[in-house]
Design an enzyme around this catalytic site. Structure first.
Site, PDB file in Angstrom:
ATOM      1  N   HIS A  96      -0.519  10.558  -2.719  1.00  0.00           N
ATOM      2  CA  HIS A  96      -1.989  10.365  -2.197  1.00  0.00           C
ATOM      3  C   HIS A  96      -2.778  11.686  -2.009  1.00  0.00           C
ATOM      4  O   HIS A  96      -3.911  11.798  -2.226  1.00  0.00           O
ATOM      5  CB  HIS A  96      -1.981   9.656  -0.886  1.00  0.00           C
ATOM      6  CG  HIS A  96      -3.252   9.487  -0.413  1.00  0.00           C
ATOM      7  ND1 HIS A  96      -3.849  10.317   0.578  1.00  0.00           N
ATOM      8  CD2 HIS A  96      -3.924   8.369  -0.431  1.00  0.00           C
ATOM      9  CE1 HIS A  96      -4.855   9.797   1.032  1.00  0.00           C
ATOM     10  NE2 HIS A  96      -5.047   8.632   0.385  1.00  0.00           N
ATOM     11  N   GLU A 130       0.463  -1.103  -4.729  1.00  0.00           N
ATOM     12  CA  GLU A 130      -0.667   0.122  -4.948  1.00  0.00           C
ATOM     13  C   GLU A 130      -0.103   1.481  -4.825  1.00  0.00           C
ATOM     14  O   GLU A 130       0.803   1.737  -4.126  1.00  0.00           O
ATOM     15  CB  GLU A 130      -1.625  -0.333  -3.611  1.00  0.00           C
ATOM     16  CG  GLU A 130      -2.986   0.552  -3.731  1.00  0.00           C
ATOM     17  CD  GLU A 130      -2.862   1.853  -3.201  1.00  0.00           C
ATOM     18  OE1 GLU A 130      -3.576   2.796  -3.433  1.00  0.00           O
ATOM     19  OE2 GLU A 130      -2.017   2.240  -2.446  1.00  0.00           O
ATOM     20  N   LYS A 158      -6.933   9.259  -7.877  1.00  0.00           N
ATOM     21  CA  LYS A 158      -7.284  10.230  -6.953  1.00  0.00           C
ATOM     22  C   LYS A 158      -8.160  11.351  -7.396  1.00  0.00           C
ATOM     23  O   LYS A 158      -7.768  12.517  -7.405  1.00  0.00           O
ATOM     24  CB  LYS A 158      -6.070  10.828  -6.162  1.00  0.00           C
ATOM     25  CG  LYS A 158      -5.392   9.570  -5.160  1.00  0.00           C
ATOM     26  CD  LYS A 158      -6.306   8.841  -4.295  1.00  0.00           C
ATOM     27  CE  LYS A 158      -6.430   9.913  -3.387  1.00  0.00           C
ATOM     28  NZ  LYS A 158      -7.203   9.339  -2.242  1.00  0.00           N
ATOM     29  N   HIS A 211       0.907  -1.131   0.087  1.00  0.00           N
ATOM     30  CA  HIS A 211      -0.037   0.004  -0.170  1.00  0.00           C
ATOM     31  C   HIS A 211       1.029   1.199   0.013  1.00  0.00           C
ATOM     32  O   HIS A 211       1.232   1.575   0.849  1.00  0.00           O
ATOM     33  CB  HIS A 211      -0.847   0.111   1.270  1.00  0.00           C
ATOM     34  CG  HIS A 211      -1.804   1.116   1.364  1.00  0.00           C
ATOM     35  ND1 HIS A 211      -1.734   1.892   2.512  1.00  0.00           N
ATOM     36  CD2 HIS A 211      -2.876   1.624   0.548  1.00  0.00           C
ATOM     37  CE1 HIS A 211      -2.538   2.795   2.314  1.00  0.00           C
ATOM     38  NE2 HIS A 211      -3.428   2.744   1.199  1.00  0.00           N
ATOM     39  N   ARG A 212       0.919   1.951  -1.015  1.00  0.00           N
ATOM     40  CA  ARG A 212       1.719   2.997  -1.317  1.00  0.00           C
ATOM     41  C   ARG A 212       3.622   2.463  -1.399  1.00  0.00           C
ATOM     42  O   ARG A 212       4.216   3.553  -0.852  1.00  0.00           O
ATOM     43  CB  ARG A 212       1.613   4.127  -0.379  1.00  0.00           C
ATOM     44  CG  ARG A 212       0.033   4.583  -0.501  1.00  0.00           C
ATOM     45  CD  ARG A 212      -0.188   5.673   0.656  1.00  0.00           C
ATOM     46  NE  ARG A 212      -1.695   5.722   0.800  1.00  0.00           N
ATOM     47  CZ  ARG A 212      -2.308   6.607   1.842  1.00  0.00           C
ATOM     48  NH1 ARG A 212      -1.570   7.329   2.672  1.00  0.00           N
ATOM     49  NH2 ARG A 212      -3.545   6.397   1.944  1.00  0.00           N
ATOM     50  N   GLU A 266      -4.677   3.554  -8.214  1.00  0.00           N
ATOM     51  CA  GLU A 266      -5.921   4.145  -7.770  1.00  0.00           C
ATOM     52  C   GLU A 266      -5.988   5.567  -8.386  1.00  0.00           C
ATOM     53  O   GLU A 266      -4.825   6.551  -7.979  1.00  0.00           O
ATOM     54  CB  GLU A 266      -5.866   4.358  -6.271  1.00  0.00           C
ATOM     55  CG  GLU A 266      -7.196   4.946  -5.674  1.00  0.00           C
ATOM     56  CD  GLU A 266      -7.273   5.173  -4.238  1.00  0.00           C
ATOM     57  OE1 GLU A 266      -7.986   6.134  -3.915  1.00  0.00           O
ATOM     58  OE2 GLU A 266      -6.474   4.427  -3.537  1.00  0.00           O
ATOM     59  N   ASP A 275       0.555  -2.099   4.588  1.00  0.00           N
ATOM     60  CA  ASP A 275       1.758  -1.119   4.706  1.00  0.00           C
ATOM     61  C   ASP A 275       3.080  -1.847   5.016  1.00  0.00           C
ATOM     62  O   ASP A 275       4.183  -1.698   4.801  1.00  0.00           O
ATOM     63  CB  ASP A 275       1.608  -0.044   5.738  1.00  0.00           C
ATOM     64  CG  ASP A 275       0.420   0.839   5.578  1.00  0.00           C
ATOM     65  OD1 ASP A 275      -0.120   1.035   4.386  1.00  0.00           O
ATOM     66  OD2 ASP A 275      -0.405   1.105   6.437  1.00  0.00           O
ATOM     67  N   ASP A 320      -1.385   5.893  -5.830  1.00  0.00           N
ATOM     68  CA  ASP A 320      -2.366   6.809  -6.258  1.00  0.00           C
ATOM     69  C   ASP A 320      -1.620   7.679  -7.166  1.00  0.00           C
ATOM     70  O   ASP A 320      -0.487   8.276  -7.273  1.00  0.00           O
ATOM     71  CB  ASP A 320      -2.493   7.710  -4.815  1.00  0.00           C
ATOM     72  CG  ASP A 320      -2.850   6.708  -3.702  1.00  0.00           C
ATOM     73  OD1 ASP A 320      -4.046   6.339  -3.696  1.00  0.00           O
ATOM     74  OD2 ASP A 320      -2.090   6.677  -2.836  1.00  0.00           O
TER      75      ASP A 320
END
Length: 242
Positions: free
Chosen positions: A50, A35, A112, A8-9, A110, A230, A37
């Site tokens: 993000h 993943e 944003k 995640h990020r 993703e 994370d 953004d």
């Protein structure tokens, strides 16, 4: 089925989120995918960050949409996390895609665009993924369900999924209607019956953000297609233990 572990990020618990060091660390820790953004700069460059504002994760101020890429490139996006990462910059989508050419990690992009619409962001991201031959290994997701519907209507050859952080009783029926690949939900919404209902409608379920071994294992046992974490190393150890 092996549950996919998306960092995640990146490995954002240890490295500054949505930066190349975080993606590198995630790869080293055995993540199956990244993943990240995506937002658009003033000059329409897709960058990985993000927040709509710069303040939290850089030494800059203002909105991403009001800055050119050259302006963003001057900012420090690492020191806020740890002085070790001083000089780390905001990466572009191209940076990630080039880096991934020899690693072949799955990507969850993703959009944003739930605060600012970023006109044309769907096409910009799709074209970049096509340029790097990453369409088959990528998923586009967004909280902006109109954006996902737009991708559906354009009949682009890529998987797309609906993001939801709150209970949405019609999420599965809507996902089926627009032929989404899956739904990405907050962990607290996860249940066995939801998984079964989604699967009965040919939708997968992915959950965010799970960092504790117990919640990671529960998500895997229930049959989640993917998890967002994370701490990819912790997630891999938990998955391996099962």
């Amino acid at each position: 089925m092996t549950t996919i572990i998306y960092a995640h990020r990146g490995a954002s618990k240890q490295a500054p989120e949505n930066t190349m060091p975080a993606f590198d660390l995630a790869y080293q820790q055995g993540a199956d995918g990244i993943e990240t953004d995506v937002q658009l700069t003033k000059d329409n460059i897709p960058v990985l960050i993000h927040d709509e504002k710069l303040q939290r994760t850089t030494n800059g101020k203002g909105y991403i949409k009001d800055k050119t890429y050259q302006e963003l490139k001057q900012l420090d996006a690492g020191s806020w996390k740890n002085p070790f990462y001083q000089g780390t910059t905001i990466p572009t989508l191209d940076d990630l895609l080039k880096w991934n050419q020899d690693k072949h990690l799955a990507l969850n992009i993703e959009l944003k665009n739930n605060v600012f619409a970023y006109q044309g962001i769907e096409r910009v991201v799709y074209n970049k993924l096509a340029d790097y031959q990453m369409l088959e290994k990528s998923v586009i997701s967004s909280f902006n369900h109109r954006s996902i519907q737009h991708i559906s209507e354009s009949q682009q050859s890529i998987d797309y999924s609906l993001l939801s952080g709150k209970k949405a009783k019609d999420l599965i029926s809507y996902g089926t209607h627009i032929q989404a690949a899956g739904i990405h939900i907050r962990y607290r919404l996860l249940s066995g019956p939801l998984i079964k209902l989604a699967q009965a409608n040919q939708l997968y379920v992915a959950v965010y953000t799970v960092n504790m071994p117990a919640t990671i294992k529960r998500a895997i046992r229930l049959g989640c297609h993917a998890i967002f974490t994370d701490v990819p190393q912790v997630a891999k150890q938990a998955r391996d233990s099962l």
